[in-house]
Design a protein around this motif. Sequence first.
Motif, PDB file in Angstrom:
ATOM      1  N   ALA A 174      -3.790   4.617  -3.110  1.00 42.06           N
ATOM      2  CA  ALA A 174      -4.927   3.502  -2.221  1.00 42.06           C
ATOM      3  C   ALA A 174      -6.384   4.696  -1.878  1.00 42.06           C
ATOM      4  O   ALA A 174      -7.467   3.691  -2.679  1.00 42.06           O
ATOM      5  CB  ALA A 174      -3.793   3.222  -1.622  1.00 42.06           C
ATOM      6  N   ILE A 197       0.277  -0.266  -6.730  1.00 41.61           N
ATOM      7  CA  ILE A 197      -1.143  -0.206  -6.260  1.00 41.61           C
ATOM      8  C   ILE A 197      -1.831   0.816  -8.047  1.00 41.61           C
ATOM      9  O   ILE A 197      -2.361  -0.131  -8.119  1.00 41.61           O
ATOM     10  CB  ILE A 197      -1.078   1.471  -5.607  1.00 41.61           C
ATOM     11  N   ALA A 231      -2.542  -2.864   0.123  1.00 42.66           N
ATOM     12  CA  ALA A 231      -4.130  -2.415  -0.234  1.00 42.66           C
ATOM     13  C   ALA A 231      -4.286  -4.156  -1.419  1.00 42.66           C
ATOM     14  O   ALA A 231      -3.493  -4.493  -2.307  1.00 42.66           O
ATOM     15  CB  ALA A 231      -3.883  -1.729  -0.925  1.00 42.66           C
ATOM     16  N   ALA A 280       0.826  -0.911   0.277  1.00 40.35           N
ATOM     17  CA  ALA A 280       0.052  -0.002  -0.113  1.00 40.35           C
ATOM     18  C   ALA A 280       0.684   1.020  -0.275  1.00 40.35           C
ATOM     19  O   ALA A 280       0.264   2.570  -0.271  1.00 40.35           O
ATOM     20  CB  ALA A 280      -0.858  -0.029   2.004  1.00 40.35           C
ATOM     21  N   THR A 281       1.901   1.409   0.441  1.00 34.98           N
ATOM     22  CA  THR A 281       3.144   2.252  -0.251  1.00 34.98           C
ATOM     23  C   THR A 281       3.973   2.190  -1.288  1.00 34.98           C
ATOM     24  O   THR A 281       4.640   3.638  -1.698  1.00 34.98           O
ATOM     25  CB  THR A 281       4.120   2.342   1.115  1.00 34.98           C
ATOM     26  N   CYS A 324      -6.837  -0.867   3.228  1.00 37.66           N
ATOM     27  CA  CYS A 324      -5.383  -1.312   3.421  1.00 37.66           C
ATOM     28  C   CYS A 324      -5.563  -2.056   4.199  1.00 37.66           C
ATOM     29  O   CYS A 324      -6.750  -1.872   5.314  1.00 37.66           O
ATOM     30  CB  CYS A 324      -4.908  -0.059   3.726  1.00 37.66           C
ATOM     31  N   VAL A 350       1.343   5.575   3.944  1.00 38.44           N
ATOM     32  CA  VAL A 350       0.187   4.613   2.326  1.00 38.44           C
ATOM     33  C   VAL A 350      -0.175   6.364   1.303  1.00 38.44           C
ATOM     34  O   VAL A 350      -0.365   6.439   1.434  1.00 38.44           O
ATOM     35  CB  VAL A 350      -0.983   4.995   2.884  1.00 38.44           C
TER      36      VAL A 350
END
Length: 324
Positions: free
Chosen positions: A111, A48, A139, A42-43, A65, A107
């Motif tokens: 996302a 993503i 995510a 998710a980072t 998340c 994040v």
Amino acid sequence: MAEIIDTRIEPDRAIEKACAALSEGEPVAIPTETVYGLAADATNADAISRIYEMKGRPRFNPLICHVSDMAMAEAHVVFDPLSRRLAEAFWPGPLTLILPERRESTVHALASAGLETLGIRMPEGFSRRVISHFGRPLAAPSANTSGKISPTSAAHVEADLGAKLGLILDAGPAEIGLESTIIKVEAGRLRLLRPGGLDAAEIEALTGLTVGRPEAAGATIEAPGMLASHYAPGAAVRLNAKDVRKGEALIRFGGKALPGESAAAIVLDLSPSGNLREAAANLFDYMKRADASGVSSIAFGPVPSEGLGEAIVDRLERAAAPRI
């Protein structure tokens, strides 16, 4: 084609391979108690983006998340007292909370679809172990082409996205079979953005507060599952059928036969005993089976709307909505 690893037989290898792929920015299909998810770091913006591309998902539709513990959650969102109470009562489990994102959260904005809030959940089962070992939120929308029927088994994922994926973790059929319930707390009030695997009545029993329902499908997109058309099979969907047309597929509930079903292409019963939990677990699998029979129309018998039936009916209404 994707490699499939049975987490019940090779759990350590599954975690090692999943974390290696996730570290490279590659999405991985993971099992949760709700449905199978298409998980990515998710980072990581590129990771993503791969989720959106693989699913064909609109980028205005935010992602949930998934975290392994409260410490990971608190690093990214701000809990109000009521949301914290819900998390302590229902996590790990099928509840997603929409909370303000911390400024220092890592994040990526992709996302959250640019919103100032994050949908966050702590799943049960093997996926939580993967997240814990990976050390960062994942995510993870459902592992299917956007708008189509959600997957409740590794076989469902393979049939839909297997040619695009490198790795699918197989933990058997999803226990709940419906996506998480999504709740947002606003000024001390509870608002239901998506009914799901946690009955809203359980939330009301815990808090003593009424859970407000959405005014209409297709409202402002604040969370996943709010698109008017969603969870749709290839065949047309006919709800609350009172009879069955020749050559249709029939999905009924509670052992209640419908006139004309002897001429149906296939007859499936979500729960012959009328158990809504069993019906929820079977819903997406039976929709896929009916669709795979090659019919042009699927008729659904009436399903009660109380308890988990609220989430089942929500999915059916979106499946039957005009296609986007």
